[in-house]
Design an enzyme around this catalytic site. Structure first.
Site, PDB file in Angstrom:
ATOM      1  N   MET A   1       1.155  -1.043   0.322  1.00  0.00           N
ATOM      2  CA  MET A   1      -0.042   0.412   0.495  1.00  0.00           C
ATOM      3  C   MET A   1       0.555   1.560   0.354  1.00  0.00           C
ATOM      4  O   MET A   1       1.589   1.215   1.171  1.00  0.00           O
ATOM      5  CB  MET A   1      -0.924   0.104   1.033  1.00  0.00           C
ATOM      6  CG  MET A   1      -1.614   1.261   1.217  1.00  0.00           C
ATOM      7  SD  MET A   1      -2.776   1.436   2.781  1.00  0.00           S
ATOM      8  CE  MET A   1      -2.625   0.363   4.395  1.00  0.00           C
ATOM      9  N   PRO A   2       0.878   1.931  -1.115  1.00  0.00           N
ATOM     10  CA  PRO A   2       2.105   3.417  -1.014  1.00  0.00           C
ATOM     11  C   PRO A   2       1.526   4.647  -0.562  1.00  0.00           C
ATOM     12  O   PRO A   2       0.048   4.067  -0.615  1.00  0.00           O
ATOM     13  CB  PRO A   2       2.021   3.241  -2.457  1.00  0.00           C
ATOM     14  CG  PRO A   2       1.395   2.361  -3.449  1.00  0.00           C
ATOM     15  CD  PRO A   2       0.358   1.328  -2.010  1.00  0.00           C
ATOM     16  N   ILE A   3       1.710   4.846   0.359  1.00  0.00           N
ATOM     17  CA  ILE A   3       1.784   6.006   0.861  1.00  0.00           C
ATOM     18  C   ILE A   3       2.170   6.675   0.886  1.00  0.00           C
ATOM     19  O   ILE A   3       3.139   7.790   1.262  1.00  0.00           O
ATOM     20  CB  ILE A   3       1.875   6.140   2.669  1.00  0.00           C
ATOM     21  CG1 ILE A   3       0.718   4.734   3.355  1.00  0.00           C
ATOM     22  CG2 ILE A   3       1.312   6.854   3.691  1.00  0.00           C
ATOM     23  CD1 ILE A   3       0.789   4.164   4.469  1.00  0.00           C
TER      24      ILE A   3
END
Length: 63
Positions: A1-3
């Site tokens: 999950m890229p943040i």
């Protein structure tokens, strides 16, 4: 999950922040080949007197 965690000076409209979230999400999804549903964007707004530019608070620089 890229943040993505973004720090911006206070004063932007909700519409501007929505555009920022959408465009950053699209760019991350595209560049990382990640489903956009997995991308998260966190915006932290800072008071202008809590951010310095060139040794001066942004509030004194009318930013």
């Amino acid at each position: 999950m890229p943040i993505a965690q973004l720090y911006i000076l206070e004063g932007r409209s909700d519409e501007q922040k929505e555009t920022l979230i959408r465009e950053v999400s699209e760019a991350m999804s595209r560049s990382l080949d990640a489903p956009i549903e997995r991308v998260r964007v966190i915006i932290t707004e800072m008071p202008k007197n809590h951010f310095g530019i060139g040794g001066e608070p942004a509030s004194k620089l009318n930013r």
